[in-house]
Write a protein that holds these residues in place. Sequence first.
Motif, PDB file in Angstrom:
ATOM      1  N   GLU A  61       0.830  -1.199   0.000  1.00 18.56           N
ATOM      2  CA  GLU A  61       0.000   0.000   0.000  1.00 18.56           C
ATOM      3  C   GLU A  61       0.873   1.260   0.000  1.00 18.56           C
ATOM      4  O   GLU A  61       0.625   2.200  -0.755  1.00 18.56           O
ATOM      5  CB  GLU A  61      -0.928  -0.024   1.229  1.00 18.56           C
ATOM      6  CG  GLU A  61      -2.006   1.049   1.209  1.00 18.56           C
ATOM      7  CD  GLU A  61      -1.535   2.364   1.816  1.00 18.56           C
ATOM      8  OE1 GLU A  61      -1.981   3.422   1.347  1.00 18.56           O
ATOM      9  OE2 GLU A  61      -0.718   2.337   2.746  1.00 18.56           O
ATOM     10  N   ILE A  62       1.904   1.265   0.810  1.00 14.91           N
ATOM     11  CA  ILE A  62       2.819   2.415   0.858  1.00 14.91           C
ATOM     12  C   ILE A  62       3.537   2.564  -0.478  1.00 14.91           C
ATOM     13  O   ILE A  62       3.714   3.681  -0.976  1.00 14.91           O
ATOM     14  CB  ILE A  62       3.814   2.262   2.027  1.00 14.91           C
ATOM     15  CG1 ILE A  62       3.068   2.381   3.359  1.00 14.91           C
ATOM     16  CG2 ILE A  62       4.942   3.284   1.932  1.00 14.91           C
ATOM     17  CD1 ILE A  62       3.872   1.937   4.573  1.00 14.91           C
ATOM     18  N   SER A  63       3.922   1.450  -1.070  1.00 13.65           N
ATOM     19  CA  SER A  63       4.569   1.488  -2.381  1.00 13.65           C
ATOM     20  C   SER A  63       3.658   2.128  -3.423  1.00 13.65           C
ATOM     21  O   SER A  63       4.103   2.951  -4.229  1.00 13.65           O
ATOM     22  CB  SER A  63       4.947   0.061  -2.807  1.00 13.65           C
ATOM     23  OG  SER A  63       5.474   0.042  -4.100  1.00 13.65           O
ATOM     24  N   GLY A  64       2.399   1.770  -3.401  1.00 11.46           N
ATOM     25  CA  GLY A  64       1.442   2.358  -4.334  1.00 11.46           C
ATOM     26  C   GLY A  64       1.292   3.856  -4.149  1.00 11.46           C
ATOM     27  O   GLY A  64       1.233   4.616  -5.122  1.00 11.46           O
ATOM     28  N   ARG A  65       1.251   4.287  -2.883  1.00 12.91           N
ATOM     29  CA  ARG A  65       1.185   5.729  -2.609  1.00 12.91           C
ATOM     30  C   ARG A  65       2.429   6.429  -3.131  1.00 12.91           C
ATOM     31  O   ARG A  65       2.356   7.522  -3.695  1.00 12.91           O
ATOM     32  CB  ARG A  65       1.033   6.003  -1.115  1.00 12.91           C
ATOM     33  CG  ARG A  65      -0.375   5.807  -0.608  1.00 12.91           C
ATOM     34  CD  ARG A  65      -0.517   6.285   0.800  1.00 12.91           C
ATOM     35  NE  ARG A  65       0.435   5.576   1.658  1.00 12.91           N
ATOM     36  CZ  ARG A  65       0.592   5.769   2.948  1.00 12.91           C
ATOM     37  NH1 ARG A  65      -0.116   6.675   3.558  1.00 12.91           N
ATOM     38  NH2 ARG A  65       1.448   5.073   3.637  1.00 12.91           N
ATOM     39  N   GLY A  66       3.598   5.799  -2.916  1.00  9.93           N
ATOM     40  CA  GLY A  66       4.842   6.387  -3.404  1.00  9.93           C
ATOM     41  C   GLY A  66       4.844   6.536  -4.916  1.00  9.93           C
ATOM     42  O   GLY A  66       5.196   7.596  -5.453  1.00  9.93           O
ATOM     43  N   ARG A  67       4.446   5.487  -5.608  1.00 10.10           N
ATOM     44  CA  ARG A  67       4.409   5.562  -7.075  1.00 10.10           C
ATOM     45  C   ARG A  67       3.446   6.634  -7.549  1.00 10.10           C
ATOM     46  O   ARG A  67       3.740   7.347  -8.510  1.00 10.10           O
ATOM     47  CB  ARG A  67       4.056   4.202  -7.666  1.00 10.10           C
ATOM     48  CG  ARG A  67       5.257   3.252  -7.626  1.00 10.10           C
ATOM     49  CD  ARG A  67       4.899   1.923  -8.187  1.00 10.10           C
ATOM     50  NE  ARG A  67       4.100   1.279  -7.133  1.00 10.10           N
ATOM     51  CZ  ARG A  67       3.625   0.079  -7.189  1.00 10.10           C
ATOM     52  NH1 ARG A  67       3.799  -0.645  -8.257  1.00 10.10           N
ATOM     53  NH2 ARG A  67       2.948  -0.432  -6.189  1.00 10.10           N
ATOM     54  N   ALA A  68       2.311   6.766  -6.873  1.00  9.62           N
ATOM     55  CA  ALA A  68       1.336   7.794  -7.249  1.00  9.62           C
ATOM     56  C   ALA A  68       1.890   9.198  -7.031  1.00  9.62           C
ATOM     57  O   ALA A  68       1.465  10.147  -7.689  1.00  9.62           O
ATOM     58  CB  ALA A  68       0.043   7.606  -6.457  1.00  9.62           C
ATOM     59  N   GLN A  69       2.868   9.336  -6.110  1.00  6.89           N
ATOM     60  CA  GLN A  69       3.436  10.649  -5.799  1.00  6.89           C
ATOM     61  C   GLN A  69       4.764  10.920  -6.496  1.00  6.89           C
ATOM     62  O   GLN A  69       5.383  11.956  -6.254  1.00  6.89           O
ATOM     63  CB  GLN A  69       3.613  10.769  -4.281  1.00  6.89           C
ATOM     64  CG  GLN A  69       2.289  10.774  -3.544  1.00  6.89           C
ATOM     65  CD  GLN A  69       2.470  10.893  -2.042  1.00  6.89           C
ATOM     66  OE1 GLN A  69       3.331  11.631  -1.553  1.00  6.89           O
ATOM     67  NE2 GLN A  69       1.669  10.168  -1.289  1.00  6.89           N
ATOM     68  N   GLY A  70       5.233   9.979  -7.333  1.00  5.43           N
ATOM     69  CA  GLY A  70       6.438  10.269  -8.108  1.00  5.43           C
ATOM     70  C   GLY A  70       7.599   9.316  -7.934  1.00  5.43           C
ATOM     71  O   GLY A  70       8.669   9.547  -8.494  1.00  5.43           O
ATOM     72  N   ALA A  71       7.428   8.225  -7.181  1.00  5.85           N
ATOM     73  CA  ALA A  71       8.514   7.242  -7.049  1.00  5.85           C
ATOM     74  C   ALA A  71       8.623   6.441  -8.335  1.00  5.85           C
ATOM     75  O   ALA A  71       7.614   6.026  -8.911  1.00  5.85           O
ATOM     76  CB  ALA A  71       8.262   6.318  -5.871  1.00  5.85           C
ATOM     77  N   ILE A  72       9.852   6.201  -8.773  1.00  2.69           N
ATOM     78  CA  ILE A  72      10.119   5.465 -10.011  1.00  2.69           C
ATOM     79  C   ILE A  72      10.667   4.073  -9.699  1.00  2.69           C
ATOM     80  O   ILE A  72      10.250   3.085 -10.291  1.00  2.69           O
ATOM     81  CB  ILE A  72      11.099   6.250 -10.900  1.00  2.69           C
ATOM     82  CG1 ILE A  72      10.496   7.609 -11.271  1.00  2.69           C
ATOM     83  CG2 ILE A  72      11.482   5.442 -12.138  1.00  2.69           C
ATOM     84  CD1 ILE A  72      11.476   8.593 -11.880  1.00  2.69           C
ATOM     85  N   HIS A  73      11.625   4.001  -8.781  1.00  7.00           N
ATOM     86  CA  HIS A  73      12.238   2.733  -8.357  1.00  7.00           C
ATOM     87  C   HIS A  73      12.390   2.753  -6.844  1.00  7.00           C
ATOM     88  O   HIS A  73      12.558   3.811  -6.247  1.00  7.00           O
ATOM     89  CB  HIS A  73      13.624   2.539  -8.984  1.00  7.00           C
ATOM     90  CG  HIS A  73      13.601   2.429 -10.466  1.00  7.00           C
ATOM     91  ND1 HIS A  73      13.157   1.314 -11.129  1.00  7.00           N
ATOM     92  CD2 HIS A  73      13.978   3.309 -11.426  1.00  7.00           C
ATOM     93  CE1 HIS A  73      13.255   1.512 -12.433  1.00  7.00           C
ATOM     94  NE2 HIS A  73      13.738   2.710 -12.634  1.00  7.00           N
ATOM     95  N   HIS A  74      12.393   1.541  -6.251  1.00  9.87           N
ATOM     96  CA  HIS A  74      12.522   1.430  -4.794  1.00  9.87           C
ATOM     97  C   HIS A  74      13.160   0.094  -4.444  1.00  9.87           C
ATOM     98  O   HIS A  74      12.819  -0.932  -5.036  1.00  9.87           O
ATOM     99  CB  HIS A  74      11.144   1.527  -4.147  1.00  9.87           C
ATOM    100  CG  HIS A  74      11.124   1.138  -2.711  1.00  9.87           C
ATOM    101  ND1 HIS A  74      11.617   1.951  -1.715  1.00  9.87           N
ATOM    102  CD2 HIS A  74      10.698   0.009  -2.093  1.00  9.87           C
ATOM    103  CE1 HIS A  74      11.473   1.332  -0.550  1.00  9.87           C
ATOM    104  NE2 HIS A  74      10.924   0.153  -0.756  1.00  9.87           N
ATOM    105  N   GLN A  75      14.079   0.106  -3.475  1.00 11.68           N
ATOM    106  CA  GLN A  75      14.707  -1.121  -2.998  1.00 11.68           C
ATOM    107  C   GLN A  75      15.223  -0.923  -1.582  1.00 11.68           C
ATOM    108  O   GLN A  75      15.625   0.171  -1.200  1.00 11.68           O
ATOM    109  CB  GLN A  75      15.880  -1.502  -3.913  1.00 11.68           C
ATOM    110  CG  GLN A  75      16.497  -2.827  -3.583  1.00 11.68           C
ATOM    111  CD  GLN A  75      17.503  -3.268  -4.640  1.00 11.68           C
ATOM    112  OE1 GLN A  75      17.671  -2.633  -5.675  1.00 11.68           O
ATOM    113  NE2 GLN A  75      18.189  -4.344  -4.361  1.00 11.68           N
ATOM    114  N   PHE A  76      15.183  -2.008  -0.776  1.00 14.10           N
ATOM    115  CA  PHE A  76      15.744  -2.005   0.571  1.00 14.10           C
ATOM    116  C   PHE A  76      17.024  -2.828   0.614  1.00 14.10           C
ATOM    117  O   PHE A  76      17.199  -3.764  -0.169  1.00 14.10           O
ATOM    118  CB  PHE A  76      14.784  -2.678   1.575  1.00 14.10           C
ATOM    119  CG  PHE A  76      13.577  -1.875   1.956  1.00 14.10           C
ATOM    120  CD1 PHE A  76      13.696  -0.648   2.578  1.00 14.10           C
ATOM    121  CD2 PHE A  76      12.309  -2.381   1.730  1.00 14.10           C
ATOM    122  CE1 PHE A  76      12.575   0.067   2.965  1.00 14.10           C
ATOM    123  CE2 PHE A  76      11.180  -1.680   2.112  1.00 14.10           C
ATOM    124  CZ  PHE A  76      11.315  -0.453   2.725  1.00 14.10           C
TER     125      PHE A  76
END
Length: 101
Positions: free
Chosen positions: A29-44
């Motif tokens: 859910e947080i990932s989806g919010r991030g993508r909607a706000q401008g996140a392109i890539h994400h990794q931990f």
Amino acid sequence: MSVIVSVKIFGDTNVFTRSLEERADEYREISGRGRAQGAIHHQFAVGDGFILVIDEWESAAAFEKFFSDPELNAFIGSVGGDPNAAPEITVGESIDSPDKF
């Protein structure tokens, strides 16, 4: 041009690692919010006493707006982030290079 963001969050990596499975739906859910706000890539990644976040965002302002959300910060604390240690945040403009892969 996009930005690359690294966030080093100090905390309990065992609690964090367990939360990835136990709270997977919340991460999605947080990932989806991030993508909607401008996140392109994400990794931990995890290290000795820290969680490392490596992201690419459309802009530094978009990342800052997302990361300043009190709900997100409460979530970070609930999954092992140390609320008494400020995260180390580095933002740089993404550039192309001949050796990029």
